[in-house]
Enzyme design. Sequence first.
Site, PDB file in Angstrom:
ATOM      1  N   ASP A   9     -22.455  19.238   6.186  1.00 20.49           N
ATOM      2  CA  ASP A   9     -23.678  19.069   5.402  1.00 20.49           C
ATOM      3  C   ASP A   9     -23.388  18.169   4.198  1.00 20.49           C
ATOM      4  OD1 ASP A   9     -26.247  19.328   4.668  1.00 20.49           O
ATOM      5  OD2 ASP A   9     -26.111  21.402   3.976  1.00 20.49           O
ATOM      6  N   CYS A  60     -26.615  38.051 -29.123  1.00 21.86           N
ATOM      7  CA  CYS A  60     -25.787  38.378 -27.954  1.00 21.86           C
ATOM      8  C   CYS A  60     -26.138  39.785 -27.459  1.00 21.86           C
ATOM      9  CB  CYS A  60     -24.312  38.329 -28.360  1.00 21.86           C
ATOM     10  SG  CYS A  60     -23.173  38.682 -27.005  1.00 21.86           S
ATOM     11  N   CYS A  80     -22.466  32.644 -27.721  1.00 19.31           N
ATOM     12  CA  CYS A  80     -22.358  33.759 -28.651  1.00 19.31           C
ATOM     13  C   CYS A  80     -21.346  33.338 -29.711  1.00 19.31           C
ATOM     14  CB  CYS A  80     -21.854  34.985 -27.889  1.00 19.31           C
ATOM     15  SG  CYS A  80     -21.082  36.223 -28.922  1.00 19.31           S
ATOM     16  N   CYS A 117     -24.212  41.885 -26.429  1.00 19.12           N
ATOM     17  CA  CYS A 117     -23.095  42.808 -26.671  1.00 19.12           C
ATOM     18  C   CYS A 117     -23.446  43.754 -27.826  1.00 19.12           C
ATOM     19  CB  CYS A 117     -21.815  42.029 -26.966  1.00 19.12           C
ATOM     20  SG  CYS A 117     -21.693  41.466 -28.661  1.00 19.12           S
ATOM     21  N   TYR A 138     -16.203  10.659  12.120  1.00 15.94           N
ATOM     22  CA  TYR A 138     -16.498  11.229  13.441  1.00 15.94           C
ATOM     23  C   TYR A 138     -17.202  10.279  14.404  1.00 15.94           C
ATOM     24  CZ  TYR A 138     -20.857  12.150  10.888  1.00 15.94           C
ATOM     25  OH  TYR A 138     -21.973  12.027  10.129  1.00 15.94           O
ATOM     26  N   LYS A 180     -27.714  24.245  15.596  1.00 20.17           N
ATOM     27  CA  LYS A 180     -27.835  24.618  14.184  1.00 20.17           C
ATOM     28  C   LYS A 180     -27.587  26.114  13.946  1.00 20.17           C
ATOM     29  CE  LYS A 180     -29.372  21.946  11.463  1.00 20.17           C
ATOM     30  NZ  LYS A 180     -30.496  21.082  11.192  1.00 20.17           N
ATOM     31  N   ARG A 195     -26.643   5.834   4.871  1.00 21.82           N
ATOM     32  CA  ARG A 195     -27.428   5.790   6.096  1.00 21.82           C
ATOM     33  C   ARG A 195     -28.814   5.203   5.848  1.00 21.82           C
ATOM     34  NH1 ARG A 195     -31.142   8.833   8.805  1.00 21.82           N
ATOM     35  NH2 ARG A 195     -30.892   8.845  11.070  1.00 21.82           N
ATOM     36  N   SER A 204     -29.708   9.743  14.467  1.00 23.87           N
ATOM     37  CA  SER A 204     -29.700  11.160  14.077  1.00 23.87           C
ATOM     38  C   SER A 204     -29.463  11.981  15.352  1.00 23.87           C
ATOM     39  CB  SER A 204     -31.002  11.538  13.391  1.00 23.87           C
ATOM     40  OG  SER A 204     -32.062  11.227  14.237  1.00 23.87           O
ATOM     41  N   LYS A 229     -20.844  20.518  12.071  1.00 26.46           N
ATOM     42  CA  LYS A 229     -21.811  19.553  11.543  1.00 26.46           C
ATOM     43  C   LYS A 229     -21.735  19.655  10.021  1.00 26.46           C
ATOM     44  CE  LYS A 229     -26.594  18.095  12.081  1.00 26.46           C
ATOM     45  NZ  LYS A 229     -26.886  17.936  10.670  1.00 26.46           N
ATOM     46  N   GLU A 255       3.892   1.666  -1.179  1.00 23.74           N
ATOM     47  CA  GLU A 255       4.505   1.915  -2.496  1.00 23.74           C
ATOM     48  C   GLU A 255       3.458   2.483  -3.472  1.00 23.74           C
ATOM     49  OE1 GLU A 255       7.949  -1.404  -3.193  1.00 23.74           O
ATOM     50  OE2 GLU A 255       5.958  -2.143  -2.665  1.00 23.74           O
ATOM     51  N   TYR A 256       2.258   1.915  -3.378  1.00 28.70           N
ATOM     52  CA  TYR A 256       1.169   2.371  -4.253  1.00 28.70           C
ATOM     53  C   TYR A 256       0.846   3.844  -3.946  1.00 28.70           C
ATOM     54  CZ  TYR A 256      -3.476   2.709  -6.340  1.00 28.70           C
ATOM     55  OH  TYR A 256      -4.562   3.122  -7.078  1.00 28.70           O
ATOM     56  N   ASP A 257       0.745   4.155  -2.638  1.00 34.55           N
ATOM     57  CA  ASP A 257       0.459   5.546  -2.236  1.00 34.55           C
ATOM     58  C   ASP A 257       1.529   6.494  -2.744  1.00 34.55           C
ATOM     59  OD1 ASP A 257      -1.013   4.775   1.006  1.00 34.55           O
ATOM     60  OD2 ASP A 257      -1.820   4.803  -1.031  1.00 34.55           O
ATOM     61  N   CYS A 297     -16.364  39.609 -30.066  1.00 34.50           N
ATOM     62  CA  CYS A 297     -17.370  40.011 -29.060  1.00 34.50           C
ATOM     63  C   CYS A 297     -16.670  40.721 -27.904  1.00 34.50           C
ATOM     64  CB  CYS A 297     -18.116  38.778 -28.556  1.00 34.50           C
ATOM     65  SG  CYS A 297     -19.147  39.114 -27.118  1.00 34.50           S
ATOM     66  N   ASP A 341       0.833  -1.209   0.000  1.00 34.85           N
ATOM     67  CA  ASP A 341       0.000   0.000   0.000  1.00 34.85           C
ATOM     68  C   ASP A 341       0.863   1.252   0.000  1.00 34.85           C
ATOM     69  OD1 ASP A 341      -2.114  -1.624   0.086  1.00 34.85           O
ATOM     70  OD2 ASP A 341      -2.875  -0.978   2.044  1.00 34.85           O
ATOM     71  N   GLU A 370     -17.568  19.897  17.257  1.00 30.94           N
ATOM     72  CA  GLU A 370     -17.056  19.857  15.872  1.00 30.94           C
ATOM     73  C   GLU A 370     -18.120  20.293  14.886  1.00 30.94           C
ATOM     74  OE1 GLU A 370     -17.478  15.113  14.936  1.00 30.94           O
ATOM     75  OE2 GLU A 370     -15.554  15.843  15.637  1.00 30.94           O
TER      76      GLU A 370
HETATM   77  S1  IVH Z   1     -22.416  12.565  15.235  1.00 30.49           S
HETATM   78  C1  IVH Z   1     -24.827   9.222  17.053  1.00 30.49           C
HETATM   79  N1  IVH Z   1     -20.980  14.437  14.150  1.00 30.49           N
HETATM   80  O1  IVH Z   1     -25.743  14.968  11.204  1.00 30.49           O
HETATM   81  C2  IVH Z   1     -24.281  10.492  16.546  1.00 30.49           C
HETATM   82  N2  IVH Z   1     -22.991  13.776  13.076  1.00 30.49           N
HETATM   83  O2  IVH Z   1     -28.504  15.474  11.940  1.00 30.49           O
HETATM   84  C3  IVH Z   1     -23.822  10.367  15.196  1.00 30.49           C
HETATM   85  N3  IVH Z   1     -23.391  14.931  10.967  1.00 30.49           N
HETATM   86  O3  IVH Z   1     -26.888  11.671  10.937  1.00 30.49           O
HETATM   87  C4  IVH Z   1     -23.685  11.627  14.545  1.00 30.49           C
HETATM   88  N4  IVH Z   1     -21.583  16.158  10.982  1.00 30.49           N
HETATM   89  O4  IVH Z   1     -25.059  12.470   9.325  1.00 30.49           O
HETATM   90  C5  IVH Z   1     -22.095  13.708  14.067  1.00 30.49           C
HETATM   91  N5  IVH Z   1     -19.580  16.040  13.254  1.00 30.49           N
HETATM   92  C6  IVH Z   1     -20.685  15.309  13.171  1.00 30.49           C
HETATM   93  C7  IVH Z   1     -21.587  15.415  12.113  1.00 30.49           C
HETATM   94  C8  IVH Z   1     -22.733  14.643  12.094  1.00 30.49           C
HETATM   95  C9  IVH Z   1     -22.681  15.846  10.308  1.00 30.49           C
HETATM   96  C10 IVH Z   1     -24.692  14.410  10.497  1.00 30.49           C
HETATM   97  C11 IVH Z   1     -24.854  12.916  10.628  1.00 30.49           C
HETATM   98  C12 IVH Z   1     -26.121  12.735  11.404  1.00 30.49           C
HETATM   99  C13 IVH Z   1     -26.797  14.033  11.181  1.00 30.49           C
HETATM  100  C14 IVH Z   1     -27.811  14.315  12.256  1.00 30.49           C
END
Ligand code: IVH
Length: 548
Positions: A135, A423, A442, A425, A241, A329, A154, A97, A133, A50-52, A448, A48, A131
């Site tokens: 998206d 166009c 255009c 322009c 995480y 949030k 999930r 969640s 969150k 060497e590959y990396d 242009c 691994d 940490e």
């Molecule tokens: S912890 C049991 N940490 O947010 C706890 N979740 O709205 C597991 N998410 O389903 C989640 N960043 O997909 C955790 N730093 C973070 C996160 C995080 C994004 C998401 C995750 C979760 C959703 C809940």
Amino acid sequence: MTGKEGAGDIPVGELTPLEAASELQALAKEIARHDKAYYQKDAPLISDAEYDALRRRNDAIEAAFPNLVRKDSPSHRLGAAPATGFAKITHARPMLSLNNAFVDDEVMEFVARVRRFLGLAESVAVALVCEPKIDGLSISLRYERGKFVLGATRGDGTTGEDVTANLKTLNDIPEKLERAPQVLEVRGEVYMTRKDFAALNRSQQAAGEKIFANPRNAAAGSLRQKDPSITATRPLRFFAYAWGELSEPVADTQWRFLERLRHWGFPTNPLGKLFERAEDCLAAYRDLEAKRAKLDYDIDGMVYKVNRLDWQQRLGQVSRAPRWAIAHKFAAEKAMTRIAAIELQVGRTGTLTPVAHLDPVTVGGVVVSRATLHNEDYVAEKDIRVSDTVIVQRAGDVIPQVLEVVKKKRPQGATPFKFPKTCPCPLKTPLVRKAGEAATRCTGEMACPYQQVERLIHFASRDAFDIEGLGEANIQLFFDNGLIKQPADIFKLKTKPQEVTEVVAEWHRLQSAARQAAKGRPETAGAKRKKGEEYKSVSNLFAAIDDR
Ligand code: IVH
């Protein structure tokens, strides 16, 4: 490198373009051979490490010679076998969640609840890992005896989809782990950076393919490809995480668990912090919110997690969410406003982009007055019209976009937007849209003036010659005054210092007069710039041009 001894020994900075091209060709062939041996025959020919090293060398050369990146570059394509479809996977431990908090009090209440549940006195600190969150989309990675065997989305938290072959194409996900428990499930978020998302949308648009609404959708669409070689071309990333099934404990705190993840080679978010006081967590939340727009990936809040894992164990969960964590949030980065006008912008290659001029509105703390409408199809599909009330979304540095029209607020008489035939322009060149392409172009090319200015802007931009002080406004100014028509003219500006200074001074004078007029006052002496300032900014510009 096998069969080409010594080639990789020259420092990248000392390679000539010819040497770089020949090494990239050899690396593409070599890496493809190892991918085939590894993925298709399950019989790796090299370690691994060497590959990396081969991949790192390839990436370094590509970074130094971006114009030499090959179509068959290993950075675009990884050799995973094609998936046949997505099988359903029942998670060994459900993917939970999070409960949400929107105001500080709800976070304080969360900590108080944790204390009550554990029977802790006020004097006992409840350390929390904070940490971002992310998206993106959460996934679970199963390792058995240190080998990545199963990766799943999930789904509904109980059952997800088997996307193992696709996840194998992500560089952020290690294939093998040293000194891992028999069974280890690592969970985290697959995401796409805003820059990569914008580049992907540009190439999707050019190829007449689907435009993604945001980095999250782009990441989800890219991960759920039937053909992993397509996923391999998409710049997906991963932050780890959390965990699912574990055959033995791997840490005693959340913080040390993150450390172990990093040792195994998983990326964890660099902005994560550990605090003993809830007030410090709230300060970190505000810090993160201030940084949010500048981050290169979308986040929608901060997650606080009780650090001690024995306490997490005791706290357990209520329905589908743990009692030991909460998501704080951020205010939504979406807002409602009205489209005042739709303008067509001509890009440097002649592509026309419809742009909505909006009644200014604050989205996630930033005033937005323009949004991209992408192309003719996007406007038609969403039936976007001048005077419509729309929902706009902003994601960091990415140009804000119109997500949807609030149809019930449409004023009477609003007519569908029609793409013109020529166009915008002064030359009014005919526009063309080739069959199968999303882009309208255009046909004026070098003639242009709008394309000429865009080409000059690109030439001086950070991605190309990076000439400080020669931004869009200055280029337009010099172009309109006949001082630059083509890139070579930029380097001749120095021969006309008098004219350049006069143009710049006149521009500043007009700007300041306009500002004063907007305030309803005549131009004051104080608002006038001193001649010396103009000379200074012009000589700074000349120095920046000389630097190139
Ligand atoms: S912890 C049991 N940490 O947010 C706890 N979740 O709205 C597991 N998410 O389903 C989640 N960043 O997909 C955790 N730093 C973070 C996160 C995080 C994004 C998401 C995750 C979760 C959703 C809940």
